[in-house]
Motif scaffolding. Structure first.
Motif, PDB file in Angstrom:
ATOM      1  N   ARG A  12       0.841  -1.199   0.000  1.00 22.82           N
ATOM      2  CA  ARG A  12       0.000   0.000   0.000  1.00 22.82           C
ATOM      3  C   ARG A  12       0.877   1.252   0.000  1.00 22.82           C
ATOM      4  NH1 ARG A  12      -4.090  -1.293   4.746  1.00 22.82           N
ATOM      5  NH2 ARG A  12      -2.137  -1.957   5.686  1.00 22.82           N
ATOM      6  N   PRO A  13       1.205   1.854   1.145  1.00 19.35           N
ATOM      7  CA  PRO A  13       1.983   3.085   1.049  1.00 19.35           C
ATOM      8  C   PRO A  13       3.476   2.837   0.905  1.00 19.35           C
ATOM      9  CG  PRO A  13       1.387   2.681   3.332  1.00 19.35           C
ATOM     10  CD  PRO A  13       0.761   1.585   2.523  1.00 19.35           C
ATOM     11  N   LYS A  14       4.088   3.530  -0.009  1.00 15.52           N
ATOM     12  CA  LYS A  14       5.551   3.596  -0.098  1.00 15.52           C
ATOM     13  C   LYS A  14       5.909   5.071  -0.068  1.00 15.52           C
ATOM     14  CE  LYS A  14       6.648  -0.739  -2.490  1.00 15.52           C
ATOM     15  NZ  LYS A  14       7.441  -1.294  -1.378  1.00 15.52           N
ATOM     16  N   PHE A  15       5.780   5.648   1.111  1.00 15.37           N
ATOM     17  CA  PHE A  15       5.905   7.088   1.294  1.00 15.37           C
ATOM     18  C   PHE A  15       6.567   7.359   2.636  1.00 15.37           C
ATOM     19  CE2 PHE A  15       4.092  10.930   3.271  1.00 15.37           C
ATOM     20  CZ  PHE A  15       4.408  11.891   2.326  1.00 15.37           C
ATOM     21  N   ALA A  16       7.531   8.275   2.656  1.00 17.41           N
ATOM     22  CA  ALA A  16       8.203   8.607   3.909  1.00 17.41           C
ATOM     23  C   ALA A  16       8.729  10.036   3.835  1.00 17.41           C
ATOM     24  CB  ALA A  16       9.354   7.645   4.188  1.00 17.41           C
ATOM     25  N   THR A  17       8.835  10.665   4.996  1.00 21.61           N
ATOM     26  CA  THR A  17       9.379  12.012   5.091  1.00 21.61           C
ATOM     27  C   THR A  17      10.469  12.040   6.158  1.00 21.61           C
ATOM     28  OG1 THR A  17       7.764  12.716   6.759  1.00 21.61           O
ATOM     29  CG2 THR A  17       7.157  13.035   4.443  1.00 21.61           C
ATOM     30  N   GLY A  18      11.211  13.114   6.183  1.00 25.45           N
ATOM     31  CA  GLY A  18      12.243  13.281   7.195  1.00 25.45           C
ATOM     32  C   GLY A  18      12.688  14.724   7.273  1.00 25.45           C
ATOM     33  N   THR A  19      13.320  15.082   8.377  1.00 27.64           N
ATOM     34  CA  THR A  19      13.853  16.433   8.555  1.00 27.64           C
ATOM     35  C   THR A  19      15.275  16.354   9.088  1.00 27.64           C
ATOM     36  OG1 THR A  19      13.000  16.597  10.822  1.00 27.64           O
ATOM     37  CG2 THR A  19      11.581  17.426   9.045  1.00 27.64           C
ATOM     38  N   SER A  20      16.028  17.416   8.830  1.00 29.56           N
ATOM     39  CA  SER A  20      17.401  17.487   9.309  1.00 29.56           C
ATOM     40  C   SER A  20      17.772  18.949   9.529  1.00 29.56           C
ATOM     41  CB  SER A  20      18.364  16.853   8.303  1.00 29.56           C
ATOM     42  OG  SER A  20      19.708  16.983   8.734  1.00 29.56           O
ATOM     43  N   ALA A  21      18.417  19.235  10.652  1.00 30.69           N
ATOM     44  CA  ALA A  21      18.862  20.595  10.938  1.00 30.69           C
ATOM     45  C   ALA A  21      20.106  20.914  10.120  1.00 30.69           C
ATOM     46  CB  ALA A  21      19.158  20.754  12.421  1.00 30.69           C
ATOM     47  N   PHE A  51      18.901  27.709  12.977  1.00 36.63           N
ATOM     48  CA  PHE A  51      17.515  28.090  12.688  1.00 36.63           C
ATOM     49  C   PHE A  51      17.031  27.682  11.296  1.00 36.63           C
ATOM     50  CE2 PHE A  51      19.510  31.464  15.327  1.00 36.63           C
ATOM     51  CZ  PHE A  51      18.991  31.061  16.529  1.00 36.63           C
ATOM     52  N   LYS A  52      17.592  26.632  10.733  1.00 40.44           N
ATOM     53  CA  LYS A  52      17.122  26.132   9.443  1.00 40.44           C
ATOM     54  C   LYS A  52      16.942  24.622   9.524  1.00 40.44           C
ATOM     55  CE  LYS A  52      19.459  29.672   6.670  1.00 40.44           C
ATOM     56  NZ  LYS A  52      20.410  29.914   5.564  1.00 40.44           N
ATOM     57  N   THR A  53      15.928  24.132   8.824  1.00 37.76           N
ATOM     58  CA  THR A  53      15.660  22.696   8.786  1.00 37.76           C
ATOM     59  C   THR A  53      15.303  22.295   7.361  1.00 37.76           C
ATOM     60  OG1 THR A  53      14.897  22.622  11.074  1.00 37.76           O
ATOM     61  CG2 THR A  53      14.164  20.848   9.639  1.00 37.76           C
ATOM     62  N   ILE A  54      15.823  21.167   6.916  1.00 34.06           N
ATOM     63  CA  ILE A  54      15.461  20.642   5.605  1.00 34.06           C
ATOM     64  C   ILE A  54      14.351  19.614   5.799  1.00 34.06           C
ATOM     65  CG2 ILE A  54      16.281  19.604   3.467  1.00 34.06           C
ATOM     66  CD1 ILE A  54      19.132  20.105   4.442  1.00 34.06           C
ATOM     67  N   TYR A  55      13.328  19.718   4.985  1.00 29.01           N
ATOM     68  CA  TYR A  55      12.249  18.732   4.956  1.00 29.01           C
ATOM     69  C   TYR A  55      12.389  17.953   3.657  1.00 29.01           C
ATOM     70  CZ  TYR A  55       7.565  16.774   4.397  1.00 29.01           C
ATOM     71  OH  TYR A  55       6.520  15.920   4.187  1.00 29.01           O
ATOM     72  N   ALA A  56      12.340  16.624   3.712  1.00 24.14           N
ATOM     73  CA  ALA A  56      12.465  15.785   2.518  1.00 24.14           C
ATOM     74  C   ALA A  56      11.329  14.776   2.440  1.00 24.14           C
ATOM     75  CB  ALA A  56      13.812  15.054   2.518  1.00 24.14           C
ATOM     76  N   LEU A  57      10.997  14.408   1.233  1.00 20.83           N
ATOM     77  CA  LEU A  57       9.902  13.479   0.970  1.00 20.83           C
ATOM     78  C   LEU A  57      10.349  12.494  -0.098  1.00 20.83           C
ATOM     79  CD1 LEU A  57       6.240  14.548   0.159  1.00 20.83           C
ATOM     80  CD2 LEU A  57       7.493  13.091  -1.413  1.00 20.83           C
ATOM     81  N   ALA A  58      10.060  11.219   0.106  1.00 19.51           N
ATOM     82  CA  ALA A  58      10.356  10.187  -0.886  1.00 19.51           C
ATOM     83  C   ALA A  58       9.125   9.314  -1.062  1.00 19.51           C
ATOM     84  CB  ALA A  58      11.551   9.334  -0.450  1.00 19.51           C
ATOM     85  N   GLN A  59       8.822   8.942  -2.303  1.00 17.36           N
ATOM     86  CA  GLN A  59       7.623   8.147  -2.559  1.00 17.36           C
ATOM     87  C   GLN A  59       7.794   7.322  -3.825  1.00 17.36           C
ATOM     88  OE1 GLN A  59       4.004  10.423  -3.124  1.00 17.36           O
ATOM     89  NE2 GLN A  59       2.717   8.674  -2.569  1.00 17.36           N
ATOM     90  N   CYS A  60       7.258   6.118  -3.795  1.00 16.80           N
ATOM     91  CA  CYS A  60       7.200   5.242  -4.971  1.00 16.80           C
ATOM     92  C   CYS A  60       5.768   4.783  -5.169  1.00 16.80           C
ATOM     93  CB  CYS A  60       8.087   4.014  -4.803  1.00 16.80           C
ATOM     94  SG  CYS A  60       9.863   4.335  -4.735  1.00 16.80           S
ATOM     95  N   THR A  61       5.421   4.392  -6.372  1.00 15.54           N
ATOM     96  CA  THR A  61       4.140   3.733  -6.575  1.00 15.54           C
ATOM     97  C   THR A  61       4.198   2.370  -5.874  1.00 15.54           C
ATOM     98  OG1 THR A  61       4.939   2.848  -8.688  1.00 15.54           O
ATOM     99  CG2 THR A  61       3.622   4.862  -8.768  1.00 15.54           C
ATOM    100  N   PRO A  62       3.146   1.984  -5.158  1.00 16.85           N
ATOM    101  CA  PRO A  62       3.184   0.758  -4.348  1.00 16.85           C
ATOM    102  C   PRO A  62       3.309  -0.543  -5.133  1.00 16.85           C
ATOM    103  CG  PRO A  62       1.479   2.238  -3.552  1.00 16.85           C
ATOM    104  CD  PRO A  62       1.938   2.765  -4.873  1.00 16.85           C
ATOM    105  N   ASP A  63       3.203  -0.479  -6.464  1.00 17.71           N
ATOM    106  CA  ASP A  63       3.362  -1.695  -7.259  1.00 17.71           C
ATOM    107  C   ASP A  63       4.826  -2.088  -7.427  1.00 17.71           C
ATOM    108  OD1 ASP A  63       3.397   0.752  -8.754  1.00 17.71           O
ATOM    109  OD2 ASP A  63       3.536  -0.425 -10.585  1.00 17.71           O
TER     110      ASP A  63
END
Length: 276
Positions: free
Chosen positions: A174-183, A187-199
């Motif tokens: 079903r879900p192949k989705f994840a996020t993460g953050t890194s300082a 006073f700055k943070t990176i937000y990242a997102l990775a995703q694949c189609t579940p097939d």
């Protein structure tokens, strides 16, 4: 009674505004695959293609935003895949997909294979089998502004991307989705997102995201945000100023609070590798 009517009116207004905002969303990009072949007007393939939108409209909502619909037989069979970003609500997801089915037909009127990306979803169809097919980078976009310390930013981003990539690839059917953050820097943070189609299998998803990561130095080196988007996976990142917690919400509001990755981004030319 008055209070109930006020609540009803506000709910109705919010629903209308949400629907309107989705309907007015501009596609990020589309590809009409001219080398796959065309169909003729009033052909069986066109009839099958015209039958797709009702399937998404009537399809029961799921909580992971992935749909795989095939209609027809043999050479007239239409195979389609739709995927919404993992943090998009089901009603917004289906609205986006339904918009995409109409918009893609307008932009690719007689091609047998085509794909279109919105910020909230991706929709594609073909006369060949596309389920379980790993297809890498197609387009990339970037924020026009540079970071103040590109070296430190690149180091932090490189370390950060490995985590959501691994977790997204290890997701189930079903879900192949994840996020993460890194300082990075004060006073700055990176937000990242990775995703694949579940097939995709874990190996296919990892390979697809690895391919996307290799494109970042080409498109987005030292930029405050960027994305590499493909038919089977996508990767995004953005820097937030003044962010000190693990939340992806920024202190400075983004254009759309429900879309943390929305930013000023510029599309560039299509990457021709891994295109079919």
């Amino acid at each position: 009674m008055g209070s109930s009517w006020q609540i009803f009116f506000v709910s109705l207004l919010l629903t209308h505004l949400l629907t309107l905002s989705v309907a007015q969303e501009t596609p990020l990009y589309h590809i009409c695959s001219n080398d796959i072949g065309n169909f003729t007007t009033n052909s069986t393939y066109q009839t099958n293609l015209d039958r797709l939108p009702p399937f998404f409209t009537s399809n029961s909502k799921n909580n992971y935003g992935f749909y795989n619909v095939s209609i027809g037989q043999n050479s007239d069979k239409v195979n389609s895949i739709a995927l919404c970003r993992g943090d998009v609500q089901p009603n917004v997801c289906l609205s986006c997909i339904n918009n995409a089915t109409v918009e893609l037909r307008n932009r690719c009127p007689n091609q047998k294979e085509a794909v279109l990306w919105y910020d909230n979803c991706m929709f594609r169809y073909s006369n060949r089998s596309i389920y379980g097919e790993g297809s890498g980078a197609a387009i990339y976009m970037w924020n026009p502004y540079n970071t103040t310390n590109a070296s430190a930013f690149n180091d932090a981003l490189g370390t950060l991307l490995d985590s959501p990539k691994t977790r997204a690839a290890s997701g189930d059917s079903r879900p192949k989705f994840a996020t993460g953050t890194s300082a990075v820097l004060p006073f700055k943070t990176i937000y990242a997102l990775a995703q694949c189609t579940p097939d995709l299998s874990q190996l296919q998803c990892t390979s697809c995201l690895d391919d996307s990561i290799t494109q970042i130095p080409i498109c987005c080196n030292g930029k405050r945000g960027g994305r590499v988007v493909g038919r089977s996976c996508n990767l995004r990142f953005k820097i937030y100023l003044g962010m000190t917690t693990g939340s992806h919400r920024a202190e400075t509001p983004s254009p759309s609070p429900s879309s943390p990755m929305t930013s000023m981004e510029i599309p560039t030319a299509i990457l021709m590798e891994n295109q079919k």
